[in-house]
Design a protein around this motif. Structure first.
Motif, mmCIF file in Angstrom:
data_model
loop_
_atom_site.group_PDB
_atom_site.id
_atom_site.type_symbol
_atom_site.label_atom_id
_atom_site.label_comp_id
_atom_site.label_asym_id
_atom_site.label_seq_id
_atom_site.Cartn_x
_atom_site.Cartn_y
_atom_site.Cartn_z
ATOM 1 N N THR A 1 -16.510 -0.318 -1.464
ATOM 2 C CA THR A 1 -15.166 0.418 -1.175
ATOM 3 C C THR A 1 -14.650 -0.424 0.544
ATOM 4 O OG1 THR A 1 -16.514 1.814 0.338
ATOM 5 C CG2 THR A 1 -15.987 2.703 -2.052
ATOM 6 N N ARG A 2 -13.509 -0.140 0.792
ATOM 7 C CA ARG A 2 -12.917 -0.486 2.278
ATOM 8 C C ARG A 2 -13.986 0.118 3.038
ATOM 9 N NH1 ARG A 2 -8.553 2.001 3.524
ATOM 10 N NH2 ARG A 2 -8.464 3.773 2.010
ATOM 11 N N ASP B 1 -14.996 5.985 5.122
ATOM 12 C CA ASP B 1 -14.684 7.425 4.360
ATOM 13 C C ASP B 1 -13.861 6.725 2.938
ATOM 14 O OD1 ASP B 1 -12.573 10.006 4.458
ATOM 15 O OD2 ASP B 1 -11.182 8.441 4.491
ATOM 16 N N ALA B 2 -13.366 5.663 2.811
ATOM 17 C CA ALA B 2 -12.511 5.370 1.171
ATOM 18 C C ALA B 2 -14.377 5.800 0.588
ATOM 19 C CB ALA B 2 -12.584 4.392 1.815
ATOM 20 N N ARG C 1 -14.488 8.990 -0.584
ATOM 21 C CA ARG C 1 -13.475 9.877 -1.061
ATOM 22 C C ARG C 1 -13.291 9.046 -3.119
ATOM 23 N NH1 ARG C 1 -8.469 11.635 1.451
ATOM 24 N NH2 ARG C 1 -8.997 11.867 3.886
ATOM 25 N N PHE C 2 -13.971 7.394 -2.692
ATOM 26 C CA PHE C 2 -13.838 7.061 -4.288
ATOM 27 C C PHE C 2 -15.044 7.663 -4.698
ATOM 28 C CE2 PHE C 2 -16.086 4.293 -6.708
ATOM 29 C CZ PHE C 2 -15.939 3.951 -7.597
ATOM 30 N N GLN D 1 -7.162 2.010 -4.261
ATOM 31 C CA GLN D 1 -6.897 2.639 -3.256
ATOM 32 C C GLN D 1 -8.393 2.845 -2.228
ATOM 33 O OE1 GLN D 1 -4.909 6.752 -2.521
ATOM 34 N NE2 GLN D 1 -6.040 7.352 -4.702
ATOM 35 N N TYR D 2 -9.020 2.828 -2.595
ATOM 36 C CA TYR D 2 -10.407 3.202 -1.852
ATOM 37 C C TYR D 2 -10.929 1.794 -1.550
ATOM 38 C CZ TYR D 2 -9.403 7.961 -3.074
ATOM 39 O OH TYR D 2 -8.254 8.861 -3.799
#
Length: 117
Positions: free
Chosen positions: A20-21, A24-25, A28-29, A91-92
């Motif tokens: 993940t990025r 926070d990502a 969300r993932f 996006q994540y």
């Protein structure tokens, strides 16, 4: 599905590593995965679908997926909850690595099936 003594003789598996990025990502993932799992739990050909976080790698998620056979994997891919996850996950993520595997041997939970005499 062919069985022998209650155990599946063949299987189709994936090992997927998602990075993940950022933190926070990752959260969300994880939420996206949790929503997706609600549908996956009802897929009869999906035998194992487990998400791991490797030690000391808080931004990485490793998925182990085991299907009764390739057709069960294809059925999983065609589900709306799976399509939604595949469309939203990018996006994540910073990267994705996928390894497809064919089962040779091992131990796993038995599945209950009925065979024709």
């Amino acid at each position: 599905m062919t069985t022998q003594g209650g155990a599946v003789k063949s299987g189709y598996a994936l090992n997927v590593r998602f990075t993940t990025r950022d933190a926070d990502a990752a959260q969300r993932f994880d939420a996206l995965v949790a929503r997706t799992l609600e549908g996956i739990r009802n897929e009869p050909g999906t035998l194992v679908y487990v998400v791991h976080e490797p030690e000391n790698e808080p931004l990485v998620r490793v998925f182990y997926e085991l299907y009764a056979d390739y057709e069960a994997f294809q059925a999983h891919e065609e589900q709306e909850h799976t399509k939604r996850m595949l469309a939203e996950r990018g996006q994540y993520l910073a990267s994705t690595e996928v390894e497809f595997m064919t089962e040779l041997t091992g131990k796993r939970p038995a599945t209950k099936t009925t065979e024709a005499p």
